[in-house]
Design a protein around this motif. Structure first.
Motif, PDB file in Angstrom:
ATOM      1  N   ALA A 100      13.496  16.691 -12.903  1.00 45.00           N
ATOM      2  CA  ALA A 100      13.517  15.312 -13.408  1.00 45.00           C
ATOM      3  C   ALA A 100      13.709  14.331 -12.246  1.00 45.00           C
ATOM      4  CB  ALA A 100      14.631  15.153 -14.432  1.00 45.00           C
ATOM      5  N   THR A 101      14.538  14.712 -11.275  1.00 45.61           N
ATOM      6  CA  THR A 101      14.778  13.846 -10.108  1.00 45.61           C
ATOM      7  C   THR A 101      13.516  13.714  -9.270  1.00 45.61           C
ATOM      8  OG1 THR A 101      17.049  14.719 -10.090  1.00 45.61           O
ATOM      9  CG2 THR A 101      16.366  13.414  -8.190  1.00 45.61           C
ATOM     10  N   ASP A 102      12.796  14.813  -9.134  1.00 46.70           N
ATOM     11  CA  ASP A 102      11.539  14.796  -8.383  1.00 46.70           C
ATOM     12  C   ASP A 102      10.516  13.888  -9.069  1.00 46.70           C
ATOM     13  OD1 ASP A 102       9.729  15.445  -6.407  1.00 46.70           O
ATOM     14  OD2 ASP A 102       9.168  17.378  -7.264  1.00 46.70           O
ATOM     15  N   LEU A 103      10.424  13.976 -10.392  1.00 48.49           N
ATOM     16  CA  LEU A 103       9.498  13.115 -11.138  1.00 48.49           C
ATOM     17  C   LEU A 103       9.900  11.643 -11.027  1.00 48.49           C
ATOM     18  CD1 LEU A 103       8.931  15.299 -14.333  1.00 48.49           C
ATOM     19  CD2 LEU A 103       7.193  14.664 -12.647  1.00 48.49           C
ATOM     20  N   LEU A 104      11.191  11.383 -11.007  1.00 47.44           N
ATOM     21  CA  LEU A 104      11.683  10.013 -10.821  1.00 47.44           C
ATOM     22  C   LEU A 104      11.176   9.435  -9.495  1.00 47.44           C
ATOM     23  CD1 LEU A 104      13.538   7.548 -11.366  1.00 47.44           C
ATOM     24  CD2 LEU A 104      15.444   8.906 -10.469  1.00 47.44           C
ATOM     25  N   SER A 105      11.227  10.232  -8.433  1.00 53.73           N
ATOM     26  CA  SER A 105      10.737   9.743  -7.127  1.00 53.73           C
ATOM     27  C   SER A 105       9.241   9.466  -7.176  1.00 53.73           C
ATOM     28  CB  SER A 105      11.065  10.755  -6.015  1.00 53.73           C
ATOM     29  OG  SER A 105      10.243  11.902  -6.088  1.00 53.73           O
ATOM     30  N   ASP A 106       8.502  10.271  -7.939  1.00 52.79           N
ATOM     31  CA  ASP A 106       7.055  10.067  -8.062  1.00 52.79           C
ATOM     32  C   ASP A 106       6.716   8.809  -8.866  1.00 52.79           C
ATOM     33  OD1 ASP A 106       6.613  12.267  -6.555  1.00 52.79           O
ATOM     34  OD2 ASP A 106       5.722  13.498  -8.126  1.00 52.79           O
TER      35      ASP A 106
ATOM     36  N   GLN B  12       3.268  11.152 -18.068  1.00 48.58           N
ATOM     37  CA  GLN B  12       2.234  12.191 -18.048  1.00 48.58           C
ATOM     38  C   GLN B  12       1.403  12.134 -16.768  1.00 48.58           C
ATOM     39  OE1 GLN B  12       2.219  14.631 -20.455  1.00 48.58           O
ATOM     40  NE2 GLN B  12       0.924  15.593 -18.901  1.00 48.58           N
ATOM     41  N   LYS B  13       1.199  10.918 -16.266  1.00 52.78           N
ATOM     42  CA  LYS B  13       0.403  10.761 -15.043  1.00 52.78           C
ATOM     43  C   LYS B  13       1.064  11.462 -13.855  1.00 52.78           C
ATOM     44  CE  LYS B  13       0.144   6.719 -13.032  1.00 52.78           C
ATOM     45  NZ  LYS B  13      -0.157   5.294 -12.804  1.00 52.78           N
ATOM     46  N   VAL B  14       2.381  11.287 -13.692  1.00 50.63           N
ATOM     47  CA  VAL B  14       3.055  11.935 -12.552  1.00 50.63           C
ATOM     48  C   VAL B  14       3.161  13.446 -12.761  1.00 50.63           C
ATOM     49  CG1 VAL B  14       4.305   9.912 -11.727  1.00 50.63           C
ATOM     50  CG2 VAL B  14       5.384  11.386 -13.431  1.00 50.63           C
ATOM     51  N   LYS B  15       3.294  13.858 -14.026  1.00 51.20           N
ATOM     52  CA  LYS B  15       3.298  15.301 -14.309  1.00 51.20           C
ATOM     53  C   LYS B  15       1.954  15.921 -13.946  1.00 51.20           C
ATOM     54  CE  LYS B  15       6.706  15.557 -18.067  1.00 51.20           C
ATOM     55  NZ  LYS B  15       6.915  15.872 -19.493  1.00 51.20           N
ATOM     56  N   ASN B  16       0.873  15.219 -14.271  1.00 49.97           N
ATOM     57  CA  ASN B  16      -0.469  15.728 -13.945  1.00 49.97           C
ATOM     58  C   ASN B  16      -0.667  15.861 -12.435  1.00 49.97           C
ATOM     59  OD1 ASN B  16      -1.021  15.725 -16.660  1.00 49.97           O
ATOM     60  ND2 ASN B  16      -2.253  13.852 -16.628  1.00 49.97           N
ATOM     61  N   LYS B  17      -0.156  14.880 -11.706  1.00 47.51           N
ATOM     62  CA  LYS B  17      -0.276  14.925 -10.239  1.00 47.51           C
ATOM     63  C   LYS B  17       0.461  16.128  -9.656  1.00 47.51           C
ATOM     64  CE  LYS B  17      -1.071  10.100  -8.972  1.00 47.51           C
ATOM     65  NZ  LYS B  17      -0.554   8.913  -8.261  1.00 47.51           N
ATOM     66  N   ILE B  18       1.659  16.373 -10.171  1.00 50.52           N
ATOM     67  CA  ILE B  18       2.443  17.505  -9.673  1.00 50.52           C
ATOM     68  C   ILE B  18       1.775  18.827 -10.047  1.00 50.52           C
ATOM     69  CG2 ILE B  18       4.555  18.816 -10.167  1.00 50.52           C
ATOM     70  CD1 ILE B  18       6.162  16.426  -9.554  1.00 50.52           C
TER      71      ILE B  18
ATOM     72  N   LYS C 215       6.003  24.651 -15.796  1.00 49.57           N
ATOM     73  CA  LYS C 215       6.716  24.628 -17.082  1.00 49.57           C
ATOM     74  C   LYS C 215       7.971  23.739 -16.992  1.00 49.57           C
ATOM     75  CE  LYS C 215       9.292  28.138 -18.159  1.00 49.57           C
ATOM     76  NZ  LYS C 215       9.671  29.551 -18.378  1.00 49.57           N
ATOM     77  N   HIS C 216       8.693  23.846 -15.880  1.00 51.48           N
ATOM     78  CA  HIS C 216       9.910  23.042 -15.697  1.00 51.48           C
ATOM     79  C   HIS C 216       9.584  21.546 -15.650  1.00 51.48           C
ATOM     80  CE1 HIS C 216      12.651  26.312 -15.392  1.00 51.48           C
ATOM     81  NE2 HIS C 216      12.162  26.793 -14.260  1.00 51.48           N
ATOM     82  N   TYR C 217       8.523  21.197 -14.932  1.00 46.33           N
ATOM     83  CA  TYR C 217       8.130  19.782 -14.854  1.00 46.33           C
ATOM     84  C   TYR C 217       7.642  19.273 -16.208  1.00 46.33           C
ATOM     85  CZ  TYR C 217       8.541  19.596  -9.756  1.00 46.33           C
ATOM     86  OH  TYR C 217       9.034  19.601  -8.478  1.00 46.33           O
ATOM     87  N   GLU C 218       6.868  20.105 -16.893  1.00 45.67           N
ATOM     88  CA  GLU C 218       6.298  19.694 -18.175  1.00 45.67           C
ATOM     89  C   GLU C 218       7.388  19.442 -19.219  1.00 45.67           C
ATOM     90  OE1 GLU C 218       3.655  18.057 -20.067  1.00 45.67           O
ATOM     91  OE2 GLU C 218       2.877  19.044 -18.273  1.00 45.67           O
ATOM     92  N   ALA C 219       8.518  20.145 -19.081  1.00 43.88           N
ATOM     93  CA  ALA C 219       9.601  20.033 -20.075  1.00 43.88           C
ATOM     94  C   ALA C 219      10.432  18.763 -19.922  1.00 43.88           C
ATOM     95  CB  ALA C 219      10.515  21.252 -19.968  1.00 43.88           C
ATOM     96  N   VAL C 220      10.301  18.062 -18.800  1.00 49.86           N
ATOM     97  CA  VAL C 220      11.119  16.862 -18.555  1.00 49.86           C
ATOM     98  C   VAL C 220      10.678  15.727 -19.474  1.00 49.86           C
ATOM     99  CG1 VAL C 220      11.726  15.086 -16.857  1.00 49.86           C
ATOM    100  CG2 VAL C 220      11.565  17.492 -16.139  1.00 49.86           C
ATOM    101  N   ASN C 221      11.649  15.029 -20.082  1.00 56.38           N
ATOM    102  CA  ASN C 221      11.307  13.886 -20.934  1.00 56.38           C
ATOM    103  C   ASN C 221      11.803  12.579 -20.311  1.00 56.38           C
ATOM    104  OD1 ASN C 221      14.057  13.338 -21.831  1.00 56.38           O
ATOM    105  ND2 ASN C 221      13.880  15.188 -23.088  1.00 56.38           N
TER     106      ASN C 221
END
Length: 411
Positions: free
Chosen positions: A259-265, A339-345, A380-386
Motif C-alpha cells: 500500500a505504501t509503494d502504491l501511495l508513492s506511485d 487501478q491505473k497505478v496497479k496496472n503500471k506495477i 496479488k498483494h498489490y491487487e488486494a490494496v484498497n
C-alpha cells in the motif's frame, strides 16, 4: 508464474534453479546476506569495498575477469545497505566456468597488499567523484543521519567518510570476509536452459566442500519513533535549490508495504501523477519532483525530492507539497486512479520476468526476504490494496513529527 526448484547443501548454501528453455544464456546470481548495515559505525564502507575486492583474484584464480571473458561471459555486482549481489551471464555450455570462479572466491579470496591498495583507491575515487564532486552528490550523506539516529541505515553504502576506507587494515578486511562471505550466508540462483538435477550435481562438486562458518548474529540497534520535525540547511554551488523530505515507513516484509509503494506511485509515477501534474506541469514550481520508497528490508524511508524552478521560494514550493500531502490524507483516491497505478506495477513486474538475469536476481532477493515463492505473490498483494488502506498509510506517514527535511540551497 516463475517455476523453480530449491536445494540446500550440507554446508548451508541455498541453491535455486529456474529452468527457461527459451534462451541459450544462463544467469548465475549470488547474494551474500551482508550490507552496509552490518558494518561497525567507525569502520563503514567495508561491504562496498568488498564488492570491488571480490574481483581482485582468489586462491587459485589470479584474475577473475579474464577466464570469464574467454568463454563469452559478463559479470558485475552491486551493494546496498542490506545485501551484496554478484552476477554472471554466459553461454550455457560454459556454466562450470561460473561455478569455478564463484566457488573459488567464496572459498578463499587472495588478499594481497597490492589488491587492497588498488581497490581502496578505486573506492576513494568513487567517493570523491560521485558523492563529493558532483552537484547534489552529498545529499544522501546528509539526509541519512538526519533521518536515522541509531539504526545503521544512517550511513550510505559508500560509507560515512573517506578515512574509514583509507585506514582499513588488512586484518580488518580479512576479518570482515571471514565473517560474512561463507556458503551458509549465501544464496545461489542459476536460471536458464539448464537441468535442475545436473545443476545441483555441479554445485555440489564446486561448492559442497567449502566449509560453513558461524555467522555473527545480527542484532542491530532499532530506530526509536521520531517525535519531532528535523531540518538541515546547506548551501552548495549547484544550479538550483533542491528539497529532500523523508518520512519513516514500514519494512519490506511488513503487510502495509505494498500500500505504501502504491501511495508513492499515486503521488509520482508518470506525468499524470499528482505531484507532477500539479507542481511541475500546472504550477511550474519544480523542474522535477519525485516520491519514492527506499524499499529497505528494515524500516525504510518514504522520500519526496525535487529541484525548484529558478526564482521560486522554498517556502512556496514546500507549502505546495504539503497541500498535496494533505489532499491525499483527506480525500478518497478514485477507483480509476488506484487501478491505473496497479496496472503500471503489474506490467512492470510482468516485464521483469522477461530477462533471465532479472529473474535470477529476484529469486535470490525473495529468498533473502524469507521465501523465493513470494516472487509469485507480488501482483496479488498489490491487487488486494484498497483506497482506504492507502489513505490510512498517508495519514500515518505524513505528519511533521515523522518528517526530516534537507534544504539543499543554491548559493
Amino acid at each position: 508464474m516463475i517455476g523453480f526448484e530449491k536445494f540446500t547443501l550440507k554446508n548451508g548454501l541455498r541453491l535455486i534453479v529456474h529452468q527457461d528453455r527459451s534462451t541459450p544464456i544462463v544467469a548465475v546470481n549470488v547474494i551474500y546476506d551482508v550490507g552496509a548495515k552490518d558494518e561497525h559505525p567507525e569502520k563503514t564502507g567495508f561491504a562496498h569495498l568488498f564488492e570491488h575486492l571480490m574481483f581482485g583474484g582468489s586462491i587459485n584464480i589470479p584474475k577473475y575477469d579474464t577466464p570469464l571473458q574467454q568463454v563469452g561471459g559478463e559479470n558485475n555486482a552491486f551493494t546496498n545497505n542490506d545485501y551484496t549481489n554478484y552476477y554472471i551471464t554466459l553461454p550455457k555450455q560454459n556454466l562450470e566456468t561460473a561455478f569455478w570462479l564463484e566457488s573459488d572466491r567464496m572459498l578463499d579470496l587472495a588478499f594481497s597488499p597490492k589488491s587492497l591498495d588498488v581497490q581502496r583507491n578505486v573506492v576513494i575515487e568513487e567517493f570523491k567523484q560521485v558523492f563529493l564532486n558532483q552537484p547534489y552528490g552529498d545529499a544522501w550523506l546528509l539526509l541519512r543521519p538526519l533521518v536515522y539516529k541509531t539504526h545503521p541505515y544512517q550511513w550510505s553504502t559508500i560509507g560515512k567518510e573517506i578515512s574509514h576506507i583509507e585506514n582499513a587494515s588488512m586484518d580488518e578486511v580479512k576479518d570482515f570476509y571471514q565473517k560474512y562471505y561463507n556458503p551458509n550466508n549465501a544464496i545461489l540462483v542459476v536460471a536458464g536452459d539448464v537441468d535442475p538435477a545436473e545443476v545441483k550435481e555441479l554445485v555440489d562438486k564446486w561448492f559442497g566442500d567449502i566449509p560453513s562458518k558461524i555467522i555473527p548474529e545480527r542484532n542491530l540497534p532499532q530506530e526509536k519513533k521520531q517525535t519531532a520535525n528535523r531540518t538541515l540547511s546547506v548551501k552548495r554551488n549547484v544550479p538550483v535549490t533542491a528539497i529532500y523530505k523523508a518520512f519513516h515507513m514500514c519494512s519490506r516484509t511488513d503487510k502495509t508495504y505494498h500500500a505504501t509503494d502504491l501511495l508513492s506511485d499515486i503521488l509520482s509515477n508518470g506525468e499524470s501523477s499528482r505531484l507532477f501534474s500539479k507542481l511541475v506541469k500546472e504550477q511550474k514550481l519544480f523542474s522535477e519532483l519525485q516520491a519514492f520508497i527506499s524499499g529497505d528490508i528494515d524500516e525504510g524511508m518514504f522520500i519526496i525530492s525535487g529541484k525548484l524552478m529558478k526564482d521560486v521560494e522554498v517556502e512556496e514550493a514546500e507549502k505546495a507539497i504539503y497541500l498535496e500531502l494533505e489532499r491525499i490524507k483527506t480525500e478518497k483516491i478514485t477507483p480509476d486512479e488506484l487501478q491505473k497505478v496497479k496496472n503500471k506495477i503489474e506490467s512492470s513486474l510482468t516485464f521483469s520476468e522477461v530477462s533471465i538475469l532479472t529473474k535470477a536476481m529476484n529469486l535470490a532477493y525473495y529468498e533473502l526476504l524469507g521465501d523465493a515463492h513470494k516472487i509469485n505473490e507480488e501482483v496479488k498483494h498489490y491487487e488486494a490494496v484498497n483506497a482506504n488502506e492507502i489513505q490510512e498509510i498517508a495519514q500515518q506517514l505524513f505528519s511533521h513529527e515523522n518528517e526530516s527535511t534537507l534544504y539543499y540551497l543554491s548559493e
